[in-house]
Scaffold this active site. Structure first.
Site, PDB file in Angstrom:
ATOM      1  N   LYS A   1      -7.883   2.546  -2.616  1.00 32.39           N
ATOM      2  CA  LYS A   1      -8.210   2.486  -1.188  1.00 32.39           C
ATOM      3  C   LYS A   1      -8.855   3.818  -0.799  1.00 32.39           C
ATOM      4  O   LYS A   1      -8.196   4.851  -0.721  1.00 32.39           O
ATOM      5  CB  LYS A   1      -6.933   2.240  -0.380  1.00 32.39           C
ATOM      6  CG  LYS A   1      -7.145   2.065   1.122  1.00 32.39           C
ATOM      7  CD  LYS A   1      -7.671   0.690   1.459  1.00 32.39           C
ATOM      8  CE  LYS A   1      -7.679   0.458   2.966  1.00 32.39           C
ATOM      9  NZ  LYS A   1      -6.323   0.297   3.524  1.00 32.39           N
ATOM     10  N   GLU A  40       0.811  -1.221   0.000  1.00 33.73           N
ATOM     11  CA  GLU A  40       0.000   0.000   0.000  1.00 33.73           C
ATOM     12  C   GLU A  40       0.846   1.274   0.000  1.00 33.73           C
ATOM     13  O   GLU A  40       1.697   1.471   0.866  1.00 33.73           O
ATOM     14  CB  GLU A  40      -0.914   0.001   1.224  1.00 33.73           C
ATOM     15  CG  GLU A  40      -1.945   1.104   1.206  1.00 33.73           C
ATOM     16  CD  GLU A  40      -3.089   0.796   2.128  1.00 33.73           C
ATOM     17  OE1 GLU A  40      -4.077   0.198   1.644  1.00 33.73           O
ATOM     18  OE2 GLU A  40      -2.993   1.119   3.329  1.00 33.73           O
ATOM     19  N   LYS A  99       0.822   4.688   1.011  1.00 30.65           N
ATOM     20  CA  LYS A  99       0.026   5.420   1.998  1.00 30.65           C
ATOM     21  C   LYS A  99       0.897   6.512   2.622  1.00 30.65           C
ATOM     22  O   LYS A  99       1.691   6.238   3.521  1.00 30.65           O
ATOM     23  CB  LYS A  99      -0.480   4.454   3.076  1.00 30.65           C
ATOM     24  CG  LYS A  99      -1.342   5.108   4.137  1.00 30.65           C
ATOM     25  CD  LYS A  99      -1.903   4.091   5.101  1.00 30.65           C
ATOM     26  CE  LYS A  99      -0.822   3.403   5.901  1.00 30.65           C
ATOM     27  NZ  LYS A  99      -1.366   2.555   6.982  1.00 30.65           N
ATOM     28  N   GLU A 141     -14.546  -5.338   2.427  1.00 23.99           N
ATOM     29  CA  GLU A 141     -13.879  -5.460   3.724  1.00 23.99           C
ATOM     30  C   GLU A 141     -14.889  -5.727   4.835  1.00 23.99           C
ATOM     31  O   GLU A 141     -15.913  -5.059   4.936  1.00 23.99           O
ATOM     32  CB  GLU A 141     -13.123  -4.170   4.033  1.00 23.99           C
ATOM     33  CG  GLU A 141     -12.418  -4.177   5.389  1.00 23.99           C
ATOM     34  CD  GLU A 141     -11.677  -2.884   5.645  1.00 23.99           C
ATOM     35  OE1 GLU A 141     -10.723  -2.601   4.888  1.00 23.99           O
ATOM     36  OE2 GLU A 141     -12.060  -2.144   6.577  1.00 23.99           O
ATOM     37  N   GLU A 165      -5.990  -8.112   6.319  1.00 25.48           N
ATOM     38  CA  GLU A 165      -5.679  -6.689   6.312  1.00 25.48           C
ATOM     39  C   GLU A 165      -5.340  -6.206   7.724  1.00 25.48           C
ATOM     40  O   GLU A 165      -5.979  -6.597   8.686  1.00 25.48           O
ATOM     41  CB  GLU A 165      -6.878  -5.871   5.819  1.00 25.48           C
ATOM     42  CG  GLU A 165      -7.436  -6.256   4.475  1.00 25.48           C
ATOM     43  CD  GLU A 165      -8.686  -5.447   4.147  1.00 25.48           C
ATOM     44  OE1 GLU A 165      -9.417  -5.862   3.244  1.00 25.48           O
ATOM     45  OE2 GLU A 165      -8.936  -4.418   4.814  1.00 25.48           O
ATOM     46  N   SER A 166      -4.368  -5.337   7.812  1.00 31.29           N
ATOM     47  CA  SER A 166      -3.975  -4.618   9.032  1.00 31.29           C
ATOM     48  C   SER A 166      -3.218  -5.499  10.027  1.00 31.29           C
ATOM     49  O   SER A 166      -3.544  -6.676  10.216  1.00 31.29           O
ATOM     50  CB  SER A 166      -5.179  -3.998   9.748  1.00 31.29           C
ATOM     51  OG  SER A 166      -5.779  -2.991   8.960  1.00 31.29           O
ATOM     52  N   ASN A 213     -10.442  -7.164   8.095  1.00 33.56           N
ATOM     53  CA  ASN A 213      -9.636  -6.117   8.717  1.00 33.56           C
ATOM     54  C   ASN A 213      -9.420  -6.455  10.184  1.00 33.56           C
ATOM     55  O   ASN A 213     -10.379  -6.544  10.956  1.00 33.56           O
ATOM     56  CB  ASN A 213     -10.348  -4.765   8.578  1.00 33.56           C
ATOM     57  CG  ASN A 213      -9.452  -3.597   8.957  1.00 33.56           C
ATOM     58  OD1 ASN A 213      -8.404  -3.770   9.568  1.00 33.56           O
ATOM     59  ND2 ASN A 213      -9.877  -2.395   8.594  1.00 33.56           N
TER      60      ASN A 213
END
Length: 276
Positions: free
Chosen positions: A118, A57, A59, A163, A214-215, A184
């Site tokens: 995103k 990502e 970001k 998500e 994710e995360s 997530n």
């Protein structure tokens, strides 16, 4: 959609800004039509090469990280691809993440892997802001509009990552027809990260669904843990953006080289970190 009062203040602010942008975008542009790069095929190529499929990502900043990166996002994206990323995620949310549709356009033109947009899409008009290969729909944010937004995105040619955070949201995503689902690990109510979230939801995901963790994935050990729990791919932001993005990406995509099982002791780490 959940009661906004149940969300962390930073998330409420993000959601409010998304609604404001949706109002501003209503009727403002033409409907996009996308010829997407195949995300599933990109994952399959990574697997065939012995790489863990990673969506890296781009970001610049976020409410859950300190500081920001001012590097050229195209250079960052190219470094991630050189490090073995199967796909990229590019933030287009401007107020809280420093993203833009211009950044996504530049990145997508520069690389040959699928690019996920995103952002926090809450209205169909937002889908027409920019072309990408994949768009994100967050089940908690779109509520009962999920099926309609999913259909609208597919009508434009987008692949869709839906998500979820818990089993109830998973059921809604599956009922809406989602075929690519991300779990997530971050709780949007308190912004706490727990890798156990993925482990609790993953067993209930249908086999035919492509499943993304994710995360909170901050190390090869985390990557192996998520893969052992059933992740087809990983979406990683902060852990890659923190330092040399090519080296960080390479470290994660090679996480399977030392064995598919989680090594003894790797589950003992603290999973409440803020990696995204």
């Amino acid at each position: 959609m959940d009661d906004p009062d149940e969300l962390a203040p930073a998330v409420r602010s993000i959601l409010s800004a998304a609604r404001d942008r949706a109002d501003a975008d209503a009727g403002a542009g033409e409907t996009v039509s996308v010829s997407p790069r195949d995300l599933s095929a990109a994952f399959e190529r990574a697997e065939a090469d012995g790489r863990v499929p990673v969506i890296a990502e781009v970001k610049p900043t976020s409410p859950t990280t300190d500081g920001s990166r001012d590097d050229d996002p195209v250079a960052l994206a190219e470094g991630m691809v050189a490090g073995g990323a199967a796909a990229l995620s590019v933030l287009t949310e401007p107020e809280h993440f420093g993203g833009s549709v211009d950044t996504l356009e530049r990145v997508r033109e520069a690389v040959d892997v699928p690019v996920l947009r995103k952002d926090f899409v809450v209205d169909e008009a937002q889908l027409d802001a920019v072309e990408s290969d994949v768009v994100l729909l967050i089940a908690r944010f779109v509520g009962d509009d999920l099926a309609d937004l999913l259909a609208a995105a597919r009508d434009r040619g987008f692949q869709v990552l839906v998500e979820v955070h818990d089993r109830e949201e998973l059921e809604r995503a599956v009922d809406a027809g989602a075929t690519t689902i991300g779990v997530n690990n971050r709780d949007l109510a308190e912004l706490v990260v727990d890798l156990g979230t993925f482990e609790s939801v993953a067993p209930h995901v249908p086999d035919e669904v492509t499943l993304i963790a994710e995360s909170g994935i901050g190390s090869p050990a985390d990557a192996r843990r998520m893969r052992a729990a059933g992740a087809d791919a990983l979406l990683v932001g902060s852990a890659i953006m923190d330092g040399d993005v090519e080296a960080n990406t390479r470290e994660l995509v090679r996480a399977g080289a030392d064995g598919d099982a989680v090594a003894d002791g790797e589950n003992t780490r603290d999973t409440t970190e803020t990696h995204t």
